[in-house]
Design a protein around this motif. Structure first.
Motif, PDB file in Angstrom:
ATOM      1  N   VAL A 122       0.864  -1.173   0.000  1.00 62.11           N
ATOM      2  CA  VAL A 122       0.000   0.000   0.000  1.00 62.11           C
ATOM      3  C   VAL A 122       0.903   1.226   0.000  1.00 62.11           C
ATOM      4  CG1 VAL A 122      -1.766   1.261   1.289  1.00 62.11           C
ATOM      5  CG2 VAL A 122      -1.747  -1.238   1.330  1.00 62.11           C
ATOM      6  N   THR A 123       0.536   2.215  -0.785  1.00 56.37           N
ATOM      7  CA  THR A 123       1.284   3.468  -0.789  1.00 56.37           C
ATOM      8  C   THR A 123       0.305   4.633  -0.747  1.00 56.37           C
ATOM      9  OG1 THR A 123       3.003   4.742  -1.928  1.00 56.37           O
ATOM     10  CG2 THR A 123       1.455   3.538  -3.307  1.00 56.37           C
ATOM     11  N   PHE A 139      -6.271  12.964  -0.247  1.00 58.23           N
ATOM     12  CA  PHE A 139      -5.493  11.905   0.378  1.00 58.23           C
ATOM     13  C   PHE A 139      -5.698  10.701  -0.529  1.00 58.23           C
ATOM     14  CE2 PHE A 139      -4.890   8.369   3.325  1.00 58.23           C
ATOM     15  CZ  PHE A 139      -3.689   8.720   3.902  1.00 58.23           C
ATOM     16  N   ILE A 140      -4.643  10.254  -1.187  1.00 52.77           N
ATOM     17  CA  ILE A 140      -4.753   9.170  -2.159  1.00 52.77           C
ATOM     18  C   ILE A 140      -3.995   7.950  -1.653  1.00 52.77           C
ATOM     19  CG2 ILE A 140      -2.794  10.011  -3.514  1.00 52.77           C
ATOM     20  CD1 ILE A 140      -4.289   8.998  -6.027  1.00 52.77           C
ATOM     21  N   THR A 141      -4.600   6.787  -1.806  1.00 55.63           N
ATOM     22  CA  THR A 141      -3.966   5.532  -1.392  1.00 55.63           C
ATOM     23  C   THR A 141      -4.096   4.534  -2.529  1.00 55.63           C
ATOM     24  OG1 THR A 141      -4.614   5.963   0.895  1.00 55.63           O
ATOM     25  CG2 THR A 141      -3.884   3.725   0.370  1.00 55.63           C
ATOM     26  N   ARG A 142      -2.996   3.888  -2.876  1.00 57.46           N
ATOM     27  CA  ARG A 142      -3.011   2.847  -3.900  1.00 57.46           C
ATOM     28  C   ARG A 142      -2.737   1.510  -3.223  1.00 57.46           C
ATOM     29  NH1 ARG A 142      -1.142   6.330  -8.569  1.00 57.46           N
ATOM     30  NH2 ARG A 142      -3.186   6.692  -9.488  1.00 57.46           N
ATOM     31  N   TYR A 143      -3.601   0.545  -3.528  1.00 57.77           N
ATOM     32  CA  TYR A 143      -3.486  -0.820  -3.021  1.00 57.77           C
ATOM     33  C   TYR A 143      -3.091  -1.696  -4.203  1.00 57.77           C
ATOM     34  CZ  TYR A 143      -6.420   1.328   0.550  1.00 57.77           C
ATOM     35  OH  TYR A 143      -6.924   2.173   1.509  1.00 57.77           O
ATOM     36  N   VAL A 144      -1.944  -2.351  -4.108  1.00 53.63           N
ATOM     37  CA  VAL A 144      -1.462  -3.184  -5.210  1.00 53.63           C
ATOM     38  C   VAL A 144      -1.649  -4.647  -4.828  1.00 53.63           C
ATOM     39  CG1 VAL A 144       0.512  -3.756  -6.668  1.00 53.63           C
ATOM     40  CG2 VAL A 144       0.197  -1.404  -5.863  1.00 53.63           C
TER      41      VAL A 144
END
Length: 152
Positions: A122-123, A139-144
């Protein structure tokens, strides 16, 4: 002889298992930190696929022509959009909204896990309000995720 054949077959299947294809998926949550609750917050998940090679060019000293791919070809119109609540409302920061978003994001992550996706990492990043005249922020969150690709 029979044992040698069995061992050979097992070894072959082991090889195929370790060389299985992997696919990746990125889910993005965007949560508004715009004052007065004016922003929009969502979880976005692309349903369409794109091949990065279609939009990539290689620059060299001899050939430095620019990338001619079209932005309209990159855009994805098939995506899943899940509504989230904004961090702020007219009264200021809203902790109930944050808890509600956590519950919805947890539900999405659990559904992905149930579908065989493994969360790799997660970033997160923030672009926050920079003062009186800004009024912007996310507020952005990327889940890979990854999973073994299915053989068609």
């Amino acid at each position: 002889m029979k044992n040698l054949l069995i061992i050979t077959v097992v070894c072959l299947f082991s090889f195929f298992e370790t060389s299985a294809q992997v696919e990746y998926k990125v889910i993005t949550s965007v949560e508004s930190i715009v004052p007065n609750g004016l922003g929009r917050s969502r979880i976005i998940s692309a349903e369409a696929e794109r091949n990065y090679e279609d939009f990539t060019s290689e620059q060299t000293e001899e050939d430095n022509t620019r990338n001619k791919s079209k932005r309209k070809d990159i855009r994805v119109k098939d995506f899943e959009e899940t509504k989230l609540l904004n961090f702020y409302n007219l009264g200021g920061i809203r902790f109930q909204n944050i808890a509600a978003n956590d519950a919805i994001i947890s539900s999405k992550l659990s559904a992905m896990a149930n579908d065989g996706w493994e969360l790799l990492f997660v970033t997160s990043a923030v672009e926050s309000d920079s003062g009186k005249d800004d009024g912007q922020g996310i507020f952005i969150t990327r889940y890979v995720f990854k999973k073994q690709a299915t053989q068609d």
